[in-house]
Structures are given as structure tokens and as C-alpha cells.
Scaffold this motif. Sequence first.
Motif: not given
Length: 294
Positions: A205-207, A237-243
Motif C-alpha cells: 500500500p506504500f508502493g 492513503a491507507l483509508r483511501f485504499l479501503v474505502r
Amino acid sequence: MSERGGRPAARDDMERRRFGPIARDVAVIGQGTWEIESRDRDSVIAALRRGLDLGMTHIDTAELYGSGDAEEIVAEAIAGRRGEVSLVSKVLPQNASRSGTIAACAKSLARLKTDHLDCYLLHWRGRHPLRDTIAAFEQLQEEGKILSWGVSNFDVQDLEEAWKIAGEGRVACNQVLYHLLDRSIEHAVIPWCEAHGVAVVGYSPFGHGRFPGPETAGGRVLQQIASAHHATPRQVALRFLVRRPGLFTIPKASSPTHTADNAGAGTLRLADADLARIDEAFPLGRRPRGLSAL
Ligand SMILES: NC(=O)c1ccc[n+]([C@@H]2O[C@H](COP(=O)([O-])OP(=O)(O)OC[C@H]3O[C@@H](n4cnc5c(N)ncnc54)[C@H](OP(=O)(O)O)[C@@H]3O)[C@@H](O)[C@H]2O)c1
């Protein structure tokens, strides 16, 4: 708006959600373990335990990682706490024949010092017929050695093939690359998984070390949103990825400080306007020809 401003959560604050067809809910923010064997062992074990304290109970590992060393470190970290953990490991494609998968699972269980995995994945597709790997997964599940099984790095054609072999409700998850600079899975993989009740676990998730810094336009957007929520850019960023409801993420951290930072995403809530700004700052891009096998 954030409910707790992205502060590290207490264990019960971590959001948990339905993981594909599995009855037991799983933490949205989990813990990766790739390359942990190359870091300070005490710090890594403290980080994994801190993660469990903060509700990051989904731990992802693989026979590949450190040629089994990562699984042994995980065993040490979860000793006495196995019941808290949704433990996931993966079989390498070269081992994924019917008998090879059974043997690889036995070795992972021994290294992890447990009698079962919560989920067992095929790391990526290889030369062995998928039908054989799935037959082994089903056998392992019948024997209680795994509670569920899934796949990794599967594009839609691969998912279709697995679905035709195993039927609906059998594939628990597809673990795939997903971070702000690579949103390829949003084109077709996520929609397919959502339609078929398959959890999507985003890795790196952090590339894998390519997180957008504050000197970049995107990094500044993350920082602005983070400041408004008393959170950090990585939590945003993490929250966007589990939206979306079927999404999970598994950041890897080697220090308790990093783990606690990541856990804060488990309680952060972003407004639709925040999500729209991130979407604009990190555009989806055109649909690629296929997922690269990683
Ligand atoms: N299925 C597959 O094919 C596949 C492929 C790749 C990865 N994965 C899984 O996904 C997991 C995560 O992906 P990844 O390991 O590639 O990379 P990642 O999680 O995208 O990034 C890890 C890097 O971010 C740093 N980091 C983590 N939290 C931080 C924080 N709060 N502040 C600053 N830096 C932070 C880590 O540093 P420190 O280590 O110093 O904390 C490390 O350098 C893997 O560990 C593995 O379990 C699966």
C-alpha cells in the motif's frame, strides 16, 4: 470526518469487515511480513505484537519470504495469541501441484507453530494446473488445516477460471498490488471481486518504499487532508485504499512506531470530498493489458 483523528486505535476500535465468504470478520488494516527477516528481529516482533494490540490481527506471510524465515518470526510474534490472529500464508507456484501444495502447507504450519491457517493463497499462477492446486486447497480445508483459501496476483481471466473450477463462494480473497500510484485493479479486478463476493487484499500500500513525499503535488494533498483530520499522510492513503466495503490492506512495518501509525487508519473516516481530492491527485489512468505477476 475522522472519528478519532487517525490516532492509533485501541484493539476494539479497529474496523473489521466481512472477508469474502468467510463468517469471521477481518481487520481492514493488517500487517505484511515481506523482508522482515532482514530487519532487527526484536523490533519486528515488537511491531507485530503492537499491531495485534491495536487490532491489526490480519497477518500476511508466505513460504517465499526469507525462505520461511518470515513465518518463523511470525510464529514468535503470535506465540500465545494465535486465537486473535487471521493468519494467511501462501504456496509458491512451483510447489502448487496437488501433493506439493499439501506438503508446502505442512511446512508452513510447522514454521508458524500452528495447526491451521485462516486462509491459504496461491502466490501467483505458475505451471501447475489451477485445478490441482484448488483440489489440494479443498482437501486441506476438509482436513481443517486451512479455514479458507484464496489467490494472489490473479487478473479477471484467472479469477474466472478459478470460479469455474471451484464454484461461487469458494475463493475467499484475491491479494493484489494496490497503492495510490498503481490503481490498475480498479478497472476490472475489484468490480469482478465485488460481484462475486471475493475480498480484495491490497498489497504494497506504500508502493514498497515509493510513498509520495511532501515535495510532490500528491504528497501535499495527502498532507493537507491529514492535517484537517489530525492524521498522517500514510493513514489517509491507507483509508483511501479501503474505502470500498470489500477492500483490505496489509502494510508492512518493522517498528512499533510505524505500526501504530498505520493502525490509526483503522479508525480514520474520510469525507467524500477528501476521497475526490485523492482520486484527482492520483488518477486511475488507463486500463493496462494485464496485472503483472509479482
Ligand atoms: N502477494 C504478493 O505477491 C505480495 C507482493 C508484495 C507484498 N505482499 C504483502 O504485502 C505486504 C506489504 O507490502 P510491502 O512490504 O511490499 O510494502 P509496503 O507496505 O508498501 O511498504 C513497506 C515500507 O513502508 C515503510 N513503512 C511502513 N509503515 C510506515 C510508516 N507508518 N511510516 C513510514 N514508513 C513506513 C516500511 O518501513 P519499515 O519496514 O522501516 O517500517 C517499509 O519500508 C508485504 O509485506 C507482503 O506481506 C504480497
